[in-house]
Design a protein around this motif. Structure first.
Motif, PDB file in Angstrom:
ATOM      1  N   LYS A  22      58.724  70.207  13.740  1.00  0.00           N
ATOM      2  CA  LYS A  22      57.681  70.411  14.904  1.00  0.00           C
ATOM      3  C   LYS A  22      58.184  69.210  15.981  1.00  0.00           C
ATOM      4  O   LYS A  22      58.420  68.134  15.823  1.00  0.00           O
ATOM      5  CB  LYS A  22      56.255  70.027  14.553  1.00  0.00           C
ATOM      6  CG  LYS A  22      55.809  71.285  13.680  1.00  0.00           C
ATOM      7  CD  LYS A  22      54.272  71.056  13.283  1.00  0.00           C
ATOM      8  CE  LYS A  22      53.897  72.537  12.614  1.00  0.00           C
ATOM      9  NZ  LYS A  22      52.443  72.752  13.037  1.00  0.00           N
ATOM     10  N   ILE A  23      57.772  69.736  17.070  1.00  0.00           N
ATOM     11  CA  ILE A  23      57.790  68.632  18.184  1.00  0.00           C
ATOM     12  C   ILE A  23      56.528  68.213  18.509  1.00  0.00           C
ATOM     13  O   ILE A  23      55.344  68.812  18.657  1.00  0.00           O
ATOM     14  CB  ILE A  23      58.313  69.305  19.702  1.00  0.00           C
ATOM     15  CG1 ILE A  23      59.890  69.719  19.428  1.00  0.00           C
ATOM     16  CG2 ILE A  23      58.180  68.257  20.915  1.00  0.00           C
ATOM     17  CD1 ILE A  23      60.140  70.661  20.743  1.00  0.00           C
ATOM     18  N   HIS A  24      56.255  66.878  18.246  1.00  0.00           N
ATOM     19  CA  HIS A  24      54.777  66.162  18.715  1.00  0.00           C
ATOM     20  C   HIS A  24      55.142  65.517  20.002  1.00  0.00           C
ATOM     21  O   HIS A  24      55.804  64.902  20.334  1.00  0.00           O
ATOM     22  CB  HIS A  24      54.767  65.205  17.489  1.00  0.00           C
ATOM     23  CG  HIS A  24      54.622  65.635  16.253  1.00  0.00           C
ATOM     24  ND1 HIS A  24      53.232  66.234  15.534  1.00  0.00           N
ATOM     25  CD2 HIS A  24      55.354  65.716  15.313  1.00  0.00           C
ATOM     26  CE1 HIS A  24      53.685  66.405  14.542  1.00  0.00           C
ATOM     27  NE2 HIS A  24      54.691  66.551  14.150  1.00  0.00           N
ATOM     28  N   MET A  25      53.744  65.710  20.648  1.00  0.00           N
ATOM     29  CA  MET A  25      53.724  65.247  22.229  1.00  0.00           C
ATOM     30  C   MET A  25      52.359  64.367  22.229  1.00  0.00           C
ATOM     31  O   MET A  25      51.123  64.764  21.764  1.00  0.00           O
ATOM     32  CB  MET A  25      53.769  66.484  22.900  1.00  0.00           C
ATOM     33  CG  MET A  25      53.598  66.098  24.591  1.00  0.00           C
ATOM     34  SD  MET A  25      53.461  67.434  25.615  1.00  0.00           S
ATOM     35  CE  MET A  25      55.019  68.136  25.466  1.00  0.00           C
ATOM     36  N   ARG A  26      52.453  63.306  22.708  1.00  0.00           N
ATOM     37  CA  ARG A  26      51.212  62.310  23.224  1.00  0.00           C
ATOM     38  C   ARG A  26      51.368  62.220  24.670  1.00  0.00           C
ATOM     39  O   ARG A  26      52.132  61.646  25.240  1.00  0.00           O
ATOM     40  CB  ARG A  26      51.261  61.235  22.562  1.00  0.00           C
ATOM     41  CG  ARG A  26      50.119  60.364  22.811  1.00  0.00           C
ATOM     42  CD  ARG A  26      50.157  59.195  21.870  1.00  0.00           C
ATOM     43  NE  ARG A  26      49.250  58.246  22.289  1.00  0.00           N
ATOM     44  CZ  ARG A  26      48.004  57.854  21.750  1.00  0.00           C
ATOM     45  NH1 ARG A  26      47.800  58.468  20.571  1.00  0.00           N
ATOM     46  NH2 ARG A  26      47.015  57.195  21.833  1.00  0.00           N
ATOM     47  N   LEU A  27      50.439  62.657  25.289  1.00  0.00           N
ATOM     48  CA  LEU A  27      50.261  62.747  26.834  1.00  0.00           C
ATOM     49  C   LEU A  27      49.126  61.846  27.234  1.00  0.00           C
ATOM     50  O   LEU A  27      48.104  62.250  26.965  1.00  0.00           O
ATOM     51  CB  LEU A  27      50.350  64.109  27.446  1.00  0.00           C
ATOM     52  CG  LEU A  27      50.257  64.324  28.841  1.00  0.00           C
ATOM     53  CD1 LEU A  27      51.376  63.920  29.445  1.00  0.00           C
ATOM     54  CD2 LEU A  27      50.078  65.742  29.157  1.00  0.00           C
ATOM     55  N   THR A  28      49.299  60.728  28.143  1.00  0.00           N
ATOM     56  CA  THR A  28      48.223  60.241  28.650  1.00  0.00           C
ATOM     57  C   THR A  28      48.242  60.197  30.041  1.00  0.00           C
ATOM     58  O   THR A  28      49.306  59.790  30.611  1.00  0.00           O
ATOM     59  CB  THR A  28      48.160  58.696  28.041  1.00  0.00           C
ATOM     60  OG1 THR A  28      48.234  58.424  26.672  1.00  0.00           O
ATOM     61  CG2 THR A  28      46.856  57.958  28.450  1.00  0.00           C
ATOM     62  N   VAL A  29      47.249  60.392  30.771  1.00  0.00           N
ATOM     63  CA  VAL A  29      47.209  60.248  32.363  1.00  0.00           C
ATOM     64  C   VAL A  29      46.402  59.145  32.688  1.00  0.00           C
ATOM     65  O   VAL A  29      45.177  59.394  32.468  1.00  0.00           O
ATOM     66  CB  VAL A  29      46.626  61.770  32.735  1.00  0.00           C
ATOM     67  CG1 VAL A  29      46.587  61.817  34.404  1.00  0.00           C
ATOM     68  CG2 VAL A  29      47.714  62.862  32.402  1.00  0.00           C
TER      69      VAL A  29
END
Length: 151
Positions: A22-29
């Motif tokens: 799996k690709i794990h993504m953590r996105l913070t704006v």
């Protein structure tokens, strides 16, 4: 006008053509920048830490909007090109500075990481990131320092 920082968005999705990976993504704006980390985890490596990949900073170029500027903060040769391309695309689309950390590995992809597999994963990461960013990014013209363009 300052906008409050959003809560981190965490998403995982299958690596294209990857068996049990799996690709794990953590996105913070934040109000003036976007922070994105992506990595892959295979089912058999769930208990192992992910290796450090590349870390790149990109920002829109107000003199040439079609070519964002970027600089490498930390370089891992295997992930540098993917990370730089991802940072530049997100900076261009979001019109905001972007920090991208990437340690995606294509070793568990069907053919071991061919260009087609890498491009398929790249397109998927960009699509998911832009989908999650859409409601959060500024619609007004914003300079890299976070101030709005006055017409």
């Amino acid at each position: 006008m300052e906008t409050p920082a959003s809560e981190p968005i965490q998403v995982s999705f299958p690596l294209p053509r990857g068996m049990d990976t799996k690709i794990h993504m953590r996105l913070t704006v934040q109000s003036k920048a976007i922070l994105l980390f992506v990595t892959t985890v295979a089912a058999e490596d769930m208990d192992k830490p992910a290796p450090m990949g590349s870390f790149v900073y990109a920002l829109p170029d107000k003199y040439n909007p079609s070519q964002p500027l970027s600089t490498t903060i930390y370089s891992a040769e295997a992930t540098l090109d993917f990370t730089t391309r991802l940072a530049k695309i997100l900076a261009k689309k979001a019109k905001m500075p972007v920090y991208v950390g990437n340690s995606i590995s294509f070793a568990s992809a069907g053919l071991g990481g061919t260009m087609e597999e890498e491009m398929e994963a790249f397109k998927q990461v960009v699509a998911v990131a832009l989908d999650k960013l859409q409601p959060l990014i500024h619609t007004a013209d914003v300079l890299p320092n976070g101030t709005e363009v006055k017409n």
